[in-house]
Design a protein around this motif. Sequence first.
Motif, short mmCIF file in Angstrom:
data_model
loop_
_atom_site.label_atom_id
_atom_site.label_comp_id
_atom_site.label_asym_id
_atom_site.label_seq_id
_atom_site.Cartn_x
_atom_site.Cartn_y
_atom_site.Cartn_z
N SER A 51 0.80 -1.23 0.00
CA SER A 51 0.00 0.00 0.00
C SER A 51 0.84 1.27 0.00
CB SER A 51 -0.91 0.01 1.24
OG SER A 51 -0.12 -0.03 2.42
N VAL A 52 2.17 1.15 -0.03
CA VAL A 52 3.00 2.33 0.16
C VAL A 52 2.86 3.34 -0.98
CG1 VAL A 52 5.10 1.50 -0.96
CG2 VAL A 52 5.29 3.06 0.98
N GLY A 53 2.54 2.87 -2.19
CA GLY A 53 2.41 3.78 -3.32
C GLY A 53 1.34 4.83 -3.11
N ASN A 54 0.20 4.44 -2.54
CA ASN A 54 -0.86 5.41 -2.28
C ASN A 54 -0.43 6.45 -1.26
OD1 ASN A 54 -2.65 4.14 -4.03
ND2 ASN A 54 -3.41 2.75 -2.45
N VAL A 55 0.33 6.02 -0.26
CA VAL A 55 0.80 6.94 0.78
C VAL A 55 1.79 7.94 0.20
CG1 VAL A 55 1.99 7.14 2.99
CG2 VAL A 55 0.44 5.22 2.59
N LEU A 56 2.74 7.45 -0.59
CA LEU A 56 3.80 8.32 -1.11
C LEU A 56 3.28 9.32 -2.14
CD1 LEU A 56 6.84 5.88 -1.43
CD2 LEU A 56 6.09 7.25 0.51
N SER A 57 2.11 9.08 -2.69
CA SER A 57 1.54 10.03 -3.65
C SER A 57 0.91 11.23 -2.94
CB SER A 57 0.49 9.34 -4.52
OG SER A 57 -0.63 8.95 -3.74
N LYS A 58 0.85 11.20 -1.62
CA LYS A 58 0.17 12.25 -0.87
C LYS A 58 1.10 12.92 0.15
CE LYS A 58 -4.10 9.58 -1.31
NZ LYS A 58 -5.13 8.78 -0.60
N VAL A 59 2.40 12.98 -0.18
CA VAL A 59 3.36 13.61 0.73
C VAL A 59 4.15 14.68 -0.02
CG1 VAL A 59 3.55 11.53 2.16
CG2 VAL A 59 5.15 11.89 0.27
N SER A 60 4.80 15.56 0.75
CA SER A 60 5.57 16.64 0.14
C SER A 60 6.96 16.20 -0.28
CB SER A 60 5.69 17.81 1.13
OG SER A 60 6.32 17.38 2.33
N VAL A 61 7.54 15.22 0.42
CA VAL A 61 8.85 14.68 0.10
C VAL A 61 8.97 13.31 0.75
CG1 VAL A 61 9.94 15.81 2.10
CG2 VAL A 61 11.36 15.10 0.15
N VAL A 62 9.68 12.40 0.07
CA VAL A 62 9.94 11.07 0.63
C VAL A 62 11.41 10.98 1.01
CG1 VAL A 62 9.86 8.59 0.26
CG2 VAL A 62 8.21 10.07 -0.88
N LEU A 63 11.68 10.74 2.28
CA LEU A 63 13.04 10.51 2.74
C LEU A 63 13.27 9.01 2.84
CD1 LEU A 63 12.16 13.38 3.87
CD2 LEU A 63 13.96 13.06 5.58
N GLN A 79 8.88 7.37 -9.48
CA GLN A 79 9.40 7.85 -10.77
C GLN A 79 8.25 8.43 -11.60
OE1 GLN A 79 10.02 5.21 -13.95
NE2 GLN A 79 9.17 3.43 -12.93
N GLY A 80 8.53 9.52 -12.29
CA GLY A 80 7.53 10.13 -13.15
C GLY A 80 6.49 10.96 -12.43
N THR A 81 6.62 11.10 -11.11
CA THR A 81 5.68 11.92 -10.34
C THR A 81 6.37 13.21 -9.90
OG1 THR A 81 6.25 11.10 -8.12
CG2 THR A 81 4.74 9.76 -9.45
N ASP A 82 5.61 14.07 -9.23
CA ASP A 82 6.18 15.33 -8.72
C ASP A 82 6.74 15.17 -7.31
OD1 ASP A 82 5.45 16.71 -11.03
OD2 ASP A 82 3.44 17.15 -10.27
N THR A 83 6.67 13.98 -6.74
CA THR A 83 7.16 13.77 -5.38
C THR A 83 8.68 13.66 -5.37
OG1 THR A 83 5.13 12.55 -4.85
CG2 THR A 83 6.98 12.32 -3.33
N PRO A 84 9.39 14.54 -4.66
CA PRO A 84 10.84 14.47 -4.63
C PRO A 84 11.35 13.45 -3.63
CG PRO A 84 10.10 16.38 -3.41
CD PRO A 84 8.86 15.74 -3.97
N LEU A 85 12.57 12.99 -3.87
CA LEU A 85 13.22 11.98 -3.03
C LEU A 85 14.38 12.61 -2.27
CD1 LEU A 85 13.72 8.90 -2.32
CD2 LEU A 85 15.26 8.89 -4.28
N GLY A 86 14.39 12.42 -0.96
CA GLY A 86 15.53 12.83 -0.14
C GLY A 86 16.22 11.59 0.39
N ILE A 87 17.54 11.57 0.36
CA ILE A 87 18.28 10.36 0.75
C ILE A 87 19.01 10.58 2.07
CG2 ILE A 87 20.05 8.70 0.07
CD1 ILE A 87 19.54 9.48 -2.83
N ILE A 88 18.75 9.67 3.03
CA ILE A 88 19.50 9.63 4.28
C ILE A 88 20.36 8.38 4.18
CG2 ILE A 88 19.37 9.77 6.79
CD1 ILE A 88 17.82 11.97 5.22
N PRO A 89 21.61 8.51 3.74
CA PRO A 89 22.43 7.33 3.42
C PRO A 89 22.81 6.54 4.68
CG PRO A 89 23.71 9.35 3.15
CD PRO A 89 22.31 9.77 3.44
N MET A 90 22.25 5.34 4.79
CA MET A 90 22.51 4.50 5.96
C MET A 90 22.75 3.06 5.52
SD MET A 90 19.71 6.19 8.61
CE MET A 90 20.45 5.53 10.10
N GLY A 91 23.26 2.88 4.29
CA GLY A 91 23.54 1.56 3.77
C GLY A 91 25.02 1.27 3.74
N THR A 92 25.40 0.31 2.90
CA THR A 92 26.81 -0.10 2.82
C THR A 92 27.58 0.76 1.83
OG1 THR A 92 26.12 -2.38 3.27
CG2 THR A 92 28.33 -2.06 2.42
#
Length: 317
Positions: A51-63, A79-92
């Motif tokens: 269900s995450v797609g519906n949630v992310l379509s209704k936010v100002s930014v996704v971190l 992808q292809g939407t107006d929702t911007p992506l913010g990255i908090i790098p916590m991987g390898t």
Amino acid sequence: MSVLPAAVVFNPALPTLDTLRKIVAAAQKRAGLPETLWIPASFDNGGLPASVGNVLSKVSVVLVAGGDGLVRSVAEIIQGTDTPLGIIPMGTGNLLARNLGLPVVDRTKCVSIAFGKNHRQIDLARAELVGEETTTHVFSVMAGIGLDADMAAGASISKKKRFGWLAYVRPIVRSVAQNRQQEMSFILDDQPPVIFKAHTVIVGNCGTLTANLLLMPDAVLDDGLLNIVVLNPKYLSGWTHIWSRLAIGGALNQTKAGRRILDLAPEIKTLRYDQLRSVTITLKERQTVQLDGDSYGKINRMTVSVLPKVLTVKVPS
């Protein structure tokens, strides 16, 4: 008009979530946004709840708080939407964050950037993987067969959590020592097929790896082109030349004068570069493939095509 909240998609295994929540709460307050939504990734369900797609379509930014694999999963949705992506790098590896110039060791600054106004539209790539079944995925960093796929398959989640990028050392050494060369067919854009043997093939948008190794010197995140590099050393000395070039290239790439020297450097026969909009790679024998650091099993064929400027990402000023 109501103000939309931000959302944080996070890896629930992260050990510093309490600290991150405080950092995000402070940035959210400064930005004048409602309470941030927190969405845990579910690794039993392809990385994210259905269900995450519906949630992310209704936010100002996704971190995204995690590594390149989780960033890939979110990018595929927005992808292809107006929702911007913010990255908090916590991987390898955090390769997309590094290639965007984000301060990967400073999470407070990364959160501030994610809530800021500066953004950039970047390319993604679509990969059709043909094995026992055919699947299609979007990725942001690189797809690979050979060395980097061996790395992804050989480094478990527990090892990466414990040792970080050092977890890749053993599978790298094993892959180099075995040095399996396989016959492959390449179709670049609309050109005739080319057949030759290679150990590793990598297609992607990000040129710089962890430890500042420059894998693809001409890679640009928003030029509408993909980059391909083929590694085909016949002996151990060939691998030595490759690692030396990647390390020296990373150092030279830091300055304008260094990049000029890099452009004039002689070619290494064990490294082949090209730029393209699409490529189809057909393997004589099945090989493991990785996308953005995650193994996707064994395939016979892979077709990769560029998706120009379909993702908006938050970047430093």
